[in-house]
Design a protein around this motif. Structure first.
Motif, short mmCIF file in Angstrom:
data_model
loop_
_atom_site.label_atom_id
_atom_site.label_comp_id
_atom_site.label_asym_id
_atom_site.label_seq_id
_atom_site.Cartn_x
_atom_site.Cartn_y
_atom_site.Cartn_z
N LEU A 155 122.83 98.55 64.15
CA LEU A 155 121.86 97.53 63.77
C LEU A 155 120.44 98.07 63.83
CD1 LEU A 155 123.34 94.46 65.70
CD2 LEU A 155 123.51 94.93 63.24
N ASP A 156 119.60 97.58 62.96
CA ASP A 156 118.19 97.90 63.01
C ASP A 156 117.58 97.14 64.19
OD1 ASP A 156 115.28 97.66 62.52
OD2 ASP A 156 115.77 98.67 60.63
N PRO A 157 116.77 97.80 65.04
CA PRO A 157 116.16 97.11 66.18
C PRO A 157 115.38 95.86 65.80
CG PRO A 157 115.81 99.48 66.32
CD PRO A 157 116.40 99.22 64.97
N ALA A 162 116.35 92.02 72.24
CA ALA A 162 116.91 91.66 73.55
C ALA A 162 115.79 91.59 74.57
CB ALA A 162 117.96 92.68 73.98
N GLU A 163 115.68 90.45 75.23
CA GLU A 163 114.77 90.29 76.35
C GLU A 163 115.60 90.16 77.63
OE1 GLU A 163 111.54 90.55 76.31
OE2 GLU A 163 111.53 90.87 74.13
N GLY A 167 118.16 90.36 85.05
CA GLY A 167 119.52 90.63 84.62
C GLY A 167 120.06 89.67 83.58
N ARG A 168 119.29 88.64 83.25
CA ARG A 168 119.71 87.66 82.24
C ARG A 168 119.22 88.11 80.87
NH1 ARG A 168 117.48 84.42 86.25
NH2 ARG A 168 115.74 83.86 84.87
N VAL A 169 120.13 88.27 79.94
CA VAL A 169 119.82 88.82 78.61
C VAL A 169 119.72 87.68 77.60
CG1 VAL A 169 120.59 90.36 76.76
CG2 VAL A 169 121.04 90.95 79.16
N ALA A 170 118.63 87.67 76.85
CA ALA A 170 118.43 86.70 75.77
C ALA A 170 118.34 87.47 74.46
CB ALA A 170 117.16 85.89 76.01
N LEU A 171 119.31 87.23 73.58
CA LEU A 171 119.36 87.90 72.28
C LEU A 171 118.83 86.97 71.20
CD1 LEU A 171 123.00 89.29 72.62
CD2 LEU A 171 120.89 90.62 72.89
N ALA A 172 118.12 87.52 70.22
CA ALA A 172 117.60 86.73 69.11
C ALA A 172 117.55 87.60 67.87
CB ALA A 172 116.21 86.18 69.43
#
Length: 216
Positions: A155-157, A162-163, A167-172
């Motif tokens: 995937l292209d960044p 990812a934030e 330790g909690r990952v939030a993907l968008a």
């Protein structure tokens, strides 16, 4: 895993086992055969059965009822008689999740780690598994964006970000196919130090239903 492992042999006597635990500040030691293969593990709990089996000089507490196997351990004097066997072992390539699940299923606090010939390489404890959650957020984010999203999934960044916080990952972001979204989430959960994963990812094609556009 810890590679500098305190170990015992089948004929190690009771008092030597107590000394090994005390001097090395450990709560258990693997018992190895002549080829350095774990036969079992002797823990403080195994050794304490001998004390529990002794008569109370004050007479205030009765001698507890012990099953036959517990009685044999209480009367043992060498590691091979005192140990819990067989040893529950892990492999060096296992993930933290695999090791944790085996510990939970077998109700053990540590796992000897063995090679393909079942020879001891190290030992992993509950504390070792928990220590992975002390990993820095920036290291987790770098692995997710560089290894998972870019190198593994191609995937292209700019497509998915990812934030990471505590330790909690939030993907968008947005991906081409809907079925890729659970794959991304699963791979991110497997990264060392990740506590949880949430995803706000849109998709252009619903390849599961062959209908265009939408949000998962």
């Amino acid at each position: 895993m810890s590679r500098d492992v305190v170990r015992a042999r089948p004929d190690t006597p009771f008092k030597e086992l107590v000394r090994l635990l005390e001097e090395n500040d450990v709560t258990a030691v693997p018992v190895l055969d002549e080829l350095d293969r774990p036969m079992g593990v002797v823990s403080e709990a195994d050794l304490l059965r001998k004390s529990a089996d002794q008569a109370d000089p004050t007479g205030r507490t009765p001698i507890p009822h012990l099953e036959a196997w517990e009685r044999a351990k209480a009367e043992g004097s060498r590691a091979e008689e005192l140990m819990s066997a067989p040893a529950v072992c892990a492999r060096p390539e296992w993930t933290v999740v695999e090791a944790a699940r085996l510990m939970e299923a077998q109700n053990v606090k540590r796992l000897p780690v063995v090679d393909e010939a079942d020879r001891l390489l190290g030992i992993v404890s509950r504390g070792d598994l928990l220590r992975v959650f002390l990993r820095r957020d920036d290291a987790i984010r770098e692995e997710i964006t560089g290894d998972v999203l870019r190198r593994t999934l191609g995937l292209d960044p700019r497509d998915v970000t990812a934030e990471v916080r505590d330790g909690r990952v939030a993907l968008a972001g947005t991906v081409e196919h809907r079925t890729l979204i659970p794959v991304i989430e699963q791979l991110c959960r497997g990264v060392d130090g990740v506590v949880s994963v949430t995803a706000q990812i849109s998709f252009r094609t619903d390849d599961a239903r062959d209908t265009p556009t939408g949000t998962l």
